[in-house]
Scaffold this active site. Structure first.
Site, mmCIF file in Angstrom:
data_model
loop_
_atom_site.group_PDB
_atom_site.id
_atom_site.type_symbol
_atom_site.label_atom_id
_atom_site.label_comp_id
_atom_site.label_asym_id
_atom_site.label_seq_id
_atom_site.Cartn_x
_atom_site.Cartn_y
_atom_site.Cartn_z
ATOM 1 N N THR A 71 58.175 -14.489 15.017
ATOM 2 C CA THR A 71 57.543 -15.779 15.602
ATOM 3 C C THR A 71 57.455 -15.514 17.149
ATOM 4 O OG1 THR A 71 58.365 -17.193 13.790
ATOM 5 C CG2 THR A 71 57.457 -18.216 15.963
ATOM 6 N N TYR A 93 51.956 -23.538 5.906
ATOM 7 C CA TYR A 93 50.792 -24.418 5.868
ATOM 8 C C TYR A 93 50.319 -24.877 4.238
ATOM 9 C CZ TYR A 93 45.928 -26.028 6.776
ATOM 10 O OH TYR A 93 44.733 -26.916 6.825
ATOM 11 N N TYR A 151 63.261 -15.977 5.674
ATOM 12 C CA TYR A 151 63.141 -16.429 6.835
ATOM 13 C C TYR A 151 62.769 -18.119 6.612
ATOM 14 C CZ TYR A 151 62.050 -17.943 11.811
ATOM 15 O OH TYR A 151 61.904 -18.349 13.041
ATOM 16 N N ARG A 172 58.539 -25.186 11.515
ATOM 17 C CA ARG A 172 57.260 -24.224 11.844
ATOM 18 C C ARG A 172 56.501 -24.248 10.564
ATOM 19 N NH1 ARG A 172 56.387 -21.353 16.289
ATOM 20 N NH2 ARG A 172 58.109 -21.242 17.737
ATOM 21 N N LYS A 217 67.603 -15.575 7.052
ATOM 22 C CA LYS A 217 67.553 -16.162 8.385
ATOM 23 C C LYS A 217 67.288 -17.621 8.266
ATOM 24 C CE LYS A 217 65.428 -16.307 12.783
ATOM 25 N NZ LYS A 217 64.351 -15.859 13.629
ATOM 26 N N ILE A 261 69.958 -13.903 14.539
ATOM 27 C CA ILE A 261 68.733 -13.520 14.895
ATOM 28 C C ILE A 261 68.235 -14.392 16.086
ATOM 29 C CG2 ILE A 261 66.487 -12.831 14.475
ATOM 30 C CD1 ILE A 261 66.959 -12.036 11.700
#
Length: 294
Positions: free
Chosen positions: A46, A109, A135, A140, A164, A206
């Protein structure tokens, strides 16, 4: 698995003023991160604005990264999406030479069910020649991968080696760390809570702020991994305000601004992301001065 203990940096993608990828600056950023002591680099996550790079640009960024890193640290490629079949095609086309793992974001989404998330990652793991790092970043993606789904994937698939986690949910963190396979790595996805997460059993982070301040941040992480939490606290507290400022107007605008001020690279962004405000940049400058970096 030791490759992913410590500080991984989700590297930015520098752009020239005309918006094209600045490969010369990318090499400078890579050297800055490695010289600062980070253990590995995550390319085109990202923070790398991967969503606004086309396939040819991604390929070129990966080629530059592999060539310039030249084996000095481990490398992770960000390959994910919300169309499972397209992700599998991307994995098939990906030249994995020089990379050690793939970081794949939870499908966004579409808002899949937990079973849909499981089946997506099962397909990714079954079709990847490299180990997979899950992740979870619901802020997001619009969907949270639960601890139960994470643990199911961790126990069912040997090719899924780490997570993550950036949900901010400590109850979820506790359950994953408590019940995960011994060799499955829990990795912090939020810079400000890395110290407490390592105390709970995380293998490291990370990081975003590691782009600008890899020396301070990776030193703090290594202290924590060595159990020196009291010694690490001053470094942790020295970074809380500047880290917050780097996120207040979105990522990676803040950290790119810090890197511009440090003379590492420019701060050009690609729409729909824009540069941070002058006021926030002035606050970042003041914090860098307090850290004696300007």
């Amino acid at each position: 698995m030791n490759k992913f203990h410590g500080t991984g940096v989700a590297i930015i993608t520098p752009f020239k003023s005309d918006g094209s990828v600045d490969h010369t600056a990318l090499k400078t950023v890579i050297d800055h991160i490695i010289n600062g002591g980070a253990e590995y680099i995550v390319s085109l996550g990202t923070t790398g604005e991967a969503a606004t790079l086309d396939s040819d640009e991604k390929k070129a960024v990966w080629e530059t990264t592999v060539s310039h890193v030249n084996g000095r640290v481990s490398l992770v490629a960000g390959i994910g999406g919300n169309n499972t079949s397209e992700v599998l095609k991307d994995l098939k086309k990906f030249d994995s030479n020089g990379f050690d793992a793939v970081l794949s974001v939870c499908p966004y989404y579409n808002k899949p069910t937990q079973e849909g998330i499981y089946q997506h990652y099962k397909a990714v793991a079954d079709n990847s020649s490299l180990p997979i790092i899950l992740y979870n970043v619901p802020g997001r993606t619009g969907v949270n991968m639960t601890a139960e789904t994470t643990l199911r994937l961790a126990h069912d698939h040997k090719n899924i080696i780490a997570m993550k986690e950036a949900s901010g949910n400590f109850e979820q963190f506790n359950k994953i760390i408590k019940d995960k396979p011994e060799d499955f790595l829990f990795i912090s996805g939020d810079d400000p809570i890395t110290l407490p997460l390592i105390a709970m059993g995380a293998a490291g982070v990370i990081s975003v702020i590691g782009n600008a301040l890899p020396g301070i941040f990776s030193t703090m992480v290594r202290m924590c991994l060595d159990g020196k939490f009291i010694e690490a606290q001053p470094l942790h507290h020295s970074l809380t305000e500047i880290t917050s400022l780097c996120f207040v107007e979105g990522n990676p605008g803040g950290v790119k601004s810090a890197m511009k001020l440090l003379g590492i690279c420019g701060d050009t962004m690609r729409l729909p992301l824009v540069n941070i405000s002058e006021g926030t940049e002035n606050q970042i400058r003041a914090k860098l001065e307090q850290l004696n970096l300007l």
